[in-house]
Design an enzyme around this catalytic site. Structure first.
Site, PDB file in Angstrom:
ATOM      1  N   GLU A 261       0.926  -1.130   0.000  1.00 28.30           N
ATOM      2  CA  GLU A 261       0.098   0.006  -0.136  1.00 28.30           C
ATOM      3  C   GLU A 261       0.927   1.265   0.005  1.00 28.30           C
ATOM      4  O   GLU A 261       1.398   1.723   0.962  1.00 28.30           O
ATOM      5  CB  GLU A 261      -1.026   0.073   1.144  1.00 28.30           C
ATOM      6  CG  GLU A 261      -1.949  -1.078   1.354  1.00 28.30           C
ATOM      7  CD  GLU A 261      -2.912  -1.101   0.517  1.00 28.30           C
ATOM      8  OE1 GLU A 261      -3.286  -0.130  -0.344  1.00 28.30           O
ATOM      9  OE2 GLU A 261      -3.869  -1.835   0.288  1.00 28.30           O
ATOM     10  N   CYS A 295      -2.396   9.324   2.119  1.00 32.68           N
ATOM     11  CA  CYS A 295      -2.145   8.758   0.768  1.00 32.68           C
ATOM     12  C   CYS A 295      -3.126   9.209  -0.055  1.00 32.68           C
ATOM     13  O   CYS A 295      -2.664   9.177  -1.311  1.00 32.68           O
ATOM     14  CB  CYS A 295      -1.924   7.354   1.191  1.00 32.68           C
ATOM     15  SG  CYS A 295      -3.454   6.658   1.835  1.00 32.68           S
TER      16      CYS A 295
HETATM   17  P1  NAD Z   1       8.158   5.362   4.636  1.00 34.09           P
HETATM   18  O1  NAD Z   1       8.001   4.704   3.569  1.00 34.09           O
HETATM   19  O2  NAD Z   1       9.172   6.371   4.958  1.00 34.09           O
HETATM   20  O3  NAD Z   1       7.923   4.451   6.006  1.00 34.09           O
HETATM   21  C1  NAD Z   1       6.970   3.442   5.990  1.00 34.09           C
HETATM   22  C2  NAD Z   1       7.568   2.231   6.812  1.00 34.09           C
HETATM   23  O4  NAD Z   1       8.488   1.655   6.120  1.00 34.09           O
HETATM   24  C3  NAD Z   1       8.117   2.489   8.301  1.00 34.09           C
HETATM   25  O5  NAD Z   1       7.704   1.638   9.112  1.00 34.09           O
HETATM   26  C4  NAD Z   1       9.628   2.366   7.843  1.00 34.09           C
HETATM   27  O6  NAD Z   1      10.397   2.239   9.035  1.00 34.09           O
HETATM   28  C5  NAD Z   1       9.617   1.410   6.814  1.00 34.09           C
HETATM   29  N1  NAD Z   1      10.684   0.971   5.954  1.00 34.09           N
HETATM   30  C6  NAD Z   1      11.107   1.963   5.433  1.00 34.09           C
HETATM   31  N2  NAD Z   1      12.164   1.471   4.529  1.00 34.09           N
HETATM   32  C7  NAD Z   1      12.313   0.239   4.704  1.00 34.09           C
HETATM   33  C8  NAD Z   1      13.112  -1.122   4.387  1.00 34.09           C
HETATM   34  N3  NAD Z   1      13.899  -0.857   3.216  1.00 34.09           N
HETATM   35  N4  NAD Z   1      12.327  -2.183   4.554  1.00 34.09           N
HETATM   36  C9  NAD Z   1      11.723  -2.259   5.686  1.00 34.09           C
HETATM   37  N5  NAD Z   1      10.863  -1.417   6.319  1.00 34.09           N
HETATM   38  C10 NAD Z   1      11.032   0.041   5.637  1.00 34.09           C
HETATM   39  O7  NAD Z   1       6.703   5.996   4.462  1.00 34.09           O
HETATM   40  P2  NAD Z   1       6.135   7.206   5.609  1.00 34.09           P
HETATM   41  O8  NAD Z   1       6.874   8.350   5.366  1.00 34.09           O
HETATM   42  O9  NAD Z   1       6.076   6.593   7.073  1.00 34.09           O
HETATM   43  O10 NAD Z   1       4.638   7.569   5.154  1.00 34.09           O
HETATM   44  C11 NAD Z   1       4.258   8.207   3.885  1.00 34.09           C
HETATM   45  C12 NAD Z   1       4.051   7.100   2.776  1.00 34.09           C
HETATM   46  O11 NAD Z   1       3.205   6.168   2.916  1.00 34.09           O
HETATM   47  C13 NAD Z   1       3.359   8.119   1.693  1.00 34.09           C
HETATM   48  O12 NAD Z   1       4.114   7.724   0.417  1.00 34.09           O
HETATM   49  C14 NAD Z   1       2.133   7.540   1.877  1.00 34.09           C
HETATM   50  O13 NAD Z   1       1.267   7.968   0.357  1.00 34.09           O
HETATM   51  C15 NAD Z   1       2.217   6.424   2.120  1.00 34.09           C
HETATM   52  N6  NAD Z   1       0.845   5.516   2.335  1.00 34.09           N
HETATM   53  C16 NAD Z   1       0.217   4.751   1.630  1.00 34.09           C
HETATM   54  C17 NAD Z   1      -1.068   4.302   2.048  1.00 34.09           C
HETATM   55  C18 NAD Z   1      -1.940   3.509   1.025  1.00 34.09           C
HETATM   56  O14 NAD Z   1      -2.632   2.722   1.646  1.00 34.09           O
HETATM   57  N7  NAD Z   1      -1.419   3.398  -0.147  1.00 34.09           N
HETATM   58  C19 NAD Z   1      -1.381   4.513   3.406  1.00 34.09           C
HETATM   59  C20 NAD Z   1      -0.774   5.346   4.356  1.00 34.09           C
HETATM   60  C21 NAD Z   1       0.488   5.894   3.722  1.00 34.09           C
END
Ligand code: NAD
Length: 486
Positions: A261, A295
């Protein structure tokens, strides 16, 4: 906030790893959580070490053997009790979400309500996990397809929905017979600890094994433990497309399953047939709600040339009335960005806009009384062509790009012409235009709305998006099938 933390069973220096109600904190690193609301420190959390992680996985595997053999409606009963506990803790948890993440208190409550709603959904689902029967080509035989639980579901979640996304995944996974290990965002760890305490208490009250619900904490390195672990058959990851690209590849390498997601770049089309009052409300709510950190935030507005100037004027006037400030104060419409990194990305996008487009409402960082955290920014409106890189990229901030179109087919083409495919909307009273938007030649997103904005989700439907949004589906409809093997 101290009262609320203690009501939720959280101390300011908390261990970060949990199997049920047992906590451990052997990791050498800590995460310090600051509120973007006023810069206040919530406390520090010990991150999960590799040996703690291994212990969590062993405990979860042992719990799975017991949990999977419980009849699904009995698992549903446990999820029902979890929903009841959430009702009792709704205001405290809603306030904590608002303070740690920075969304409005109303939205914090809304997030907890989504958790309650998915529990209700999952309880019903626990009596409906059906397969199909088929006529066999062999005489006196029948065939059937049956669904079985997978095992451990790893949940990686983003900061902007610090509690609901976990519940969307775990409530379904639990009734399907899976156990869950959650790695929340390092920006909102206290919200996760609160949720863990609530569910672990329910499990304890039912004499159920603690490993049904586990929590690990840390940055991407702790997330990577889940993505490369063959003991975790499904990783459900919510976050940026950048993260999804790495996690998706790592899990695929070992033939695991993912629900991804990821980022959105959501557009709204306003046609000459639209009710402009409904459209203006939809745009403002979608573009500035949660300070543009959903998102499903509206990031692009594609307006018919004949009404373009009117829509622009309406928005300038509406944006002039937006109150920015402490999100716990209900008078304010918009709270802060999550942290200084997010502010830097917002400012860098504005710089890029200056090079390739025209600013209509300039934005800027707020300072002075009430804005001491340095995370409060003003919403921006700009006129930029859809092809420009800044428009093609998701900036997680309240920046809205305006663009014109002549024919509705062209508007749909512009709407689809980005790498992401989460949410979309058309504002029109013409059935012909609406049906075109919803047809096979229409919106290419997972979510297509008519006469309502791009943001928001309903528990009953399968939520998710196409292309670089990752293709995952969570929550309602038949999304449960992703948590089982056939
Ligand atoms: P992010 O990608 O920086 O982090 C999200 C999660 O992923 C965190 O828990 C982080 O620690 C983990 N993570 C990051 N890199 C990783 C890796 N290489 N391996 C494993 N885990 C890893 O995102 P954010 O800044 O927390 O959230 C914002 C983003 O999330 C935006 O792009 C938004 O659109 C998206 N989002 C999407 C949805 C959806 O349903 N499509 C919902 C909420 C947020």
């Amino acid at each position: 906030m101290k009262d609320i933390l203690s009501k939720l069973g959280i101390s300011p220096n908390h261990d970060g790893t949990s199997t049920g109600l047992k906590w451990s904190g052997q990791g050498s690193n800590s995460i310090i959580s600051f509120s973007p609301v006023d810069g206040g420190k919530l406390g520090a959390i010990k991150t999960t070490s590799e040996s703690e992680y291994n212990h969590v996985i062993e405990t979860a595997q042992a719990a799975f053997k017991i949990w999977r053999m419980m009849p699904a409606p009995k698992r549903g009963e446990v999820v029902r009790q979890f929903g009841e506990e959430l009702r009792k803790h709704k205001t405290s948890l809603g306030r904590l979400v608002s303070y740690e993440m920075g969304k409005s208190y109303q939205e914090g409550l809304g997030e907890v309500q989504e958790m309650i709603d998915i529990c209700d959904f999952a309880v019903g689902l626990s009596r409906q996990l059906s397969g199909i029967t088929l006529h066999s080509e062999r005489s006196q035989h029948r065939m059937y397809e049956q669904y079985h639980p997978l095992g451990i579901v790893g949940i990686i979640s983003a900061f902007n929905f610090p509690v609901a996304v976990w519940a969307w995944n775990s409530a379904l996974a639990w009734v399907c017979g899976d156990v869950c290990v959650w790695k929340p965002s390092e920006k909102t760890p206290f919200c996760a600890i609160a949720c863990q305490n609530i569910m672990a208490t329910v499990l304890k009250n039912n004499n159920l094994p603690e490993g049904v619900c586990c929590l690990i904490n840390g940055d991407y390195r702790v997330g990577e433990l889940l993505s490369r672990d063959t003991c975790v058959p499904l990783v459900s990851a919510t976050g940026s497309t950048r993260m999804g690209r790495v996690v998706g590849a790592k899990v695929a390498e070992r033939f695991g399953k993912t629900i991804l997601e990821l980022g959105g770049n959501n557009a709204m089309i306003i046609t000459p047939e639209a009710d402009l009052n409904i459209a203006t409300v939809g745009v403002v709510f979608g573009a500035v709600g949660t300070a543009g950190q959903r998102c499903t935030t509206t990031r692009r507005l594609i307006v018919h040339e004949s009404i373009y100037d009117r829509v622009k004027e309406n928005l300038i006037s509406a944006y002039g009335q937006i109150k920015i400030g402490n999100p716990l104060d209900e008078k304010n419409h918009m709270g802060p960005l999550i942290d200084q990194d997010a502010v830097r990305m917002y400012l860098s996008a504005i710089e890029n806009i200056r090079e390739c487009g025209k600013i209509v409402i300039p934005g800027g960082v707020l300072s002075g009384k009430g804005y001491e955290s340095g995370c409060y920014v003003k919403p921006v409106i700009a006129e930029v062509e859809n092809e420009k890189e800044v428009v093609q990229t998701e900036t997680f901030a309240p920046i809205l790009y305006l663009m014109k179109y002549e024919k509705v087919e062209e508007a749909i083409q512009i709407q689809n012409n980005v790498p992401q495919g989460l949410s979309s909307a058309i504002m029109t009273n013409s059935v012909r235009e609406a049906e075109k938007f919803l047809s096979h030649a229409g919106s290419d997103c997972g979510i297509a709305n008519v006469n309502i904005g791009t943001s928001g989700a309903e528990i009953g439907g399968a939520f998710g998006g196409e292309k670089e949004t990752g293709g995952g589906r969570e929550s309602g409809s038949d999304a449960w099938k992703a948590y089982m093997r056939r």
